[in-house]
Enzyme design. Structure first.
Site, PDB file in Angstrom:
ATOM      1  N   TRP A  69      -8.370  -0.405   6.653  1.00 12.56           N
ATOM      2  CA  TRP A  69      -8.259   1.016   6.277  1.00 12.56           C
ATOM      3  C   TRP A  69      -8.948   1.147   5.114  1.00 12.56           C
ATOM      4  O   TRP A  69      -8.713   0.311   4.090  1.00 12.56           O
ATOM      5  CB  TRP A  69      -6.856   1.298   6.078  1.00 12.56           C
ATOM      6  CG  TRP A  69      -6.520   2.814   5.595  1.00 12.56           C
ATOM      7  CD1 TRP A  69      -7.072   3.826   6.162  1.00 12.56           C
ATOM      8  CD2 TRP A  69      -5.816   3.082   4.760  1.00 12.56           C
ATOM      9  NE1 TRP A  69      -6.597   4.930   5.815  1.00 12.56           N
ATOM     10  CE2 TRP A  69      -5.716   4.537   4.836  1.00 12.56           C
ATOM     11  CE3 TRP A  69      -4.522   2.399   3.878  1.00 12.56           C
ATOM     12  CZ2 TRP A  69      -5.018   5.245   3.915  1.00 12.56           C
ATOM     13  CZ3 TRP A  69      -3.913   3.176   2.940  1.00 12.56           C
ATOM     14  CH2 TRP A  69      -3.941   4.597   2.883  1.00 12.56           C
ATOM     15  N   ASP A 105       1.718  -3.455   5.411  1.00 13.27           N
ATOM     16  CA  ASP A 105       1.419  -2.203   5.568  1.00 13.27           C
ATOM     17  C   ASP A 105       1.860  -1.527   7.077  1.00 13.27           C
ATOM     18  O   ASP A 105       1.018  -2.110   7.972  1.00 13.27           O
ATOM     19  CB  ASP A 105       0.112  -1.794   5.274  1.00 13.27           C
ATOM     20  CG  ASP A 105      -0.268  -0.536   5.138  1.00 13.27           C
ATOM     21  OD1 ASP A 105       0.567   0.589   5.403  1.00 13.27           O
ATOM     22  OD2 ASP A 105      -1.405   0.158   5.043  1.00 13.27           O
ATOM     23  N   LYS A 158       2.574   9.349  11.118  1.00 12.89           N
ATOM     24  CA  LYS A 158       2.254   9.145  12.469  1.00 12.89           C
ATOM     25  C   LYS A 158       3.326   9.244  13.541  1.00 12.89           C
ATOM     26  O   LYS A 158       3.274   9.865  14.357  1.00 12.89           O
ATOM     27  CB  LYS A 158       1.295   8.078  12.674  1.00 12.89           C
ATOM     28  CG  LYS A 158      -0.071   7.974  11.916  1.00 12.89           C
ATOM     29  CD  LYS A 158      -0.039   7.831  10.519  1.00 12.89           C
ATOM     30  CE  LYS A 158      -1.448   7.967   9.896  1.00 12.89           C
ATOM     31  NZ  LYS A 158      -1.192   7.451   8.509  1.00 12.89           N
TER      32      LYS A 158
END
Length: 393
Positions: free
Chosen positions: A127, A207, A242
């Site tokens: 990311w 993460d 999300k």
């Protein structure tokens, strides 16, 4: 004074959004923005969230501060989904609310650096904000290859990075639905990673931003839970943006795990995390976390949320299956996409081919080749496959 500043490059994804919005073609396809979309191209508010928000409107009697740790009811209600039935691991885990998963990652990196971490090993591609956060906090990082050209995880590279790390070094791992590749570690890979971390003492930062969007809530957590069972301490950064569709409300959580019986260490680490949070954002935003707390404390709302999450996952698996069935599209093998997870995958295309896809076919995607598979529907997926074949054949 401000003249001393150097201009910064604009965010490429934000520029892509503007280009897509200005395109007047009715059959244009947006595969850039990292949000879930339905088969009709919408990013709806979950029904469970709407119901919880209505309860907040009806019952919330104050907007007073909650403190830098945020809504602890939300933090605690989320823990069984992240860590399993023994959510606190015998009192080894403490958590706090953060502004999205980004705030959780930022807090994890800042606290690790304050605790003496000298370098963080990170699989690439990753990311993009990971590198930006590390650079801004001043923590040195070292890359290793996350994936192989055949669309599988490069487990040898991550194990080599862990075993070659020095004292006071860490490793950053995606919990599931890897962004941007969609390539996750298998349970066997996670077992090997856990053994390597336990043997070397490397500090793990996990993460987890897409739990439930891969194979299922429990399945997506199984790998990193196996690692946590083997190591004495870890940080976990978690995003609800999300899997609850709370993108703009910025809902996340940060958890600290210390060794068994190390209550003083956990308290000390948590107090430092609180101080860093206070200096960064003071108090996290309340609304989204409050709504999620209501959902997770109500069996009917929980069932509604789980059903909506199942629908999201099923649709993305259908899209991936169709891409896999396409096989070779010009010079691109779509087969690996079927076994990958989450919103994202990477196509082996050049920047020039990405430009051709945009200009000649109205298909918008990141210059890196990352696509958001949720931008594909059964109405446009064949167009996409044919366009990729055209520019890479």
């Amino acid at each position: 004074m401000l003249n001393r500043l150097e201009p910064q490059s604009p965010d490429a994804l934000l520029a892509l959004i503007k280009l897509h919005a200005a395109d007047e073609r009715t059959d244009k396809v947006d595969l850039g923005v990292g949000v879930y979309r339905t088969g009709q191209g919408d990013t709806p508010v979950f029904g469970a969230i709407k119901a919880a928000e209505q309860r907040l409107v009806d019952t919330q009697d104050s907007k007073s501060y909650l403190g830098p740790e945020g809504d602890m009811g939300f933090v605690n209600a989320l823990m069984p989904y992240i860590f399993g039935s023994d959510a606190t691991m015998g009192g080894r885990i403490a958590g706090m609310q953060t502004p999205g998963g980004t705030g959780a990652v930022r807090l994890a990196v800042a606290l690790a650096r304050k605790a003496g971490m000298t370098r963080l090993h990170m699989g690439t591609p990753s990311w993009p904000n990971h590198a930006q956060i590390l650079g801004d906090t001043g923590l040195e990082w070292a890359p290793f290859d996350h994936s192989n050209p055949d669309g599988t995880a490069n487990i040898d590279a991550v194990l080599a990075a862990i075993r070659g790390a020095g004292p006071n070094e860490g490793v950053l791992l995606h919990g599931c639905c890897h962004n941007p590749t969609g390539i996750d570690y298998s349970l066997e890979d996670w077992a090997a990673i856990g053994d390597a971390v336990a043997e070397t003492g490397v500090f793990p930062i996990i993460d987890t931003a897409y739990q439930g969007l891969g194979a299922g809530l429990e399945e997506d957590a199984a790998g990193y839970r196996s690692l946590l069972a083997k190591v004495p301490e870890a940080f976990i950064a978690y995003s609800c943006d999300k899997n609850f569709g709370m993108y703009r409300d910025r809902v996340g959580a940060f958890y600290i795990m210390t060794g068994a019986g190390e209550v003083d260490t956990l308290d000390k680490a948590f107090s430092n995390a609180n101080a860093l949070a206070r200096a960064s954002w003071s108090m996290p935003p309340d609304h989204g976390a409050a709504a999620i707390r209501l959902i997770l404390r109500d069996s009917d709302l929980t069932a509604m949320w789980l059903d909506e999450l199942d629908q999201m996952r099923t649709r993305m698996r259908q899209v991936r299956a169709r891409l896999g069935e396409a096989g070779m599209a010009g010079g691109v093998d779509m087969t690996p996409l079927a076994s990958q997870n989450g919103l994202f995958s990477m196509l082996p295309v050049s920047k020039e081919q990405v430009v051709r896809l945009r200009e000649e076919h109205g298909i918008y995607m990141a210059g890196s080749g990352r696509i958001n598979v949720a931008g594909l529907t059964m109405d446009n997926i064949d167009k996409f496959i044919e366009a990729v074949a055209d520019v890479t054949g």
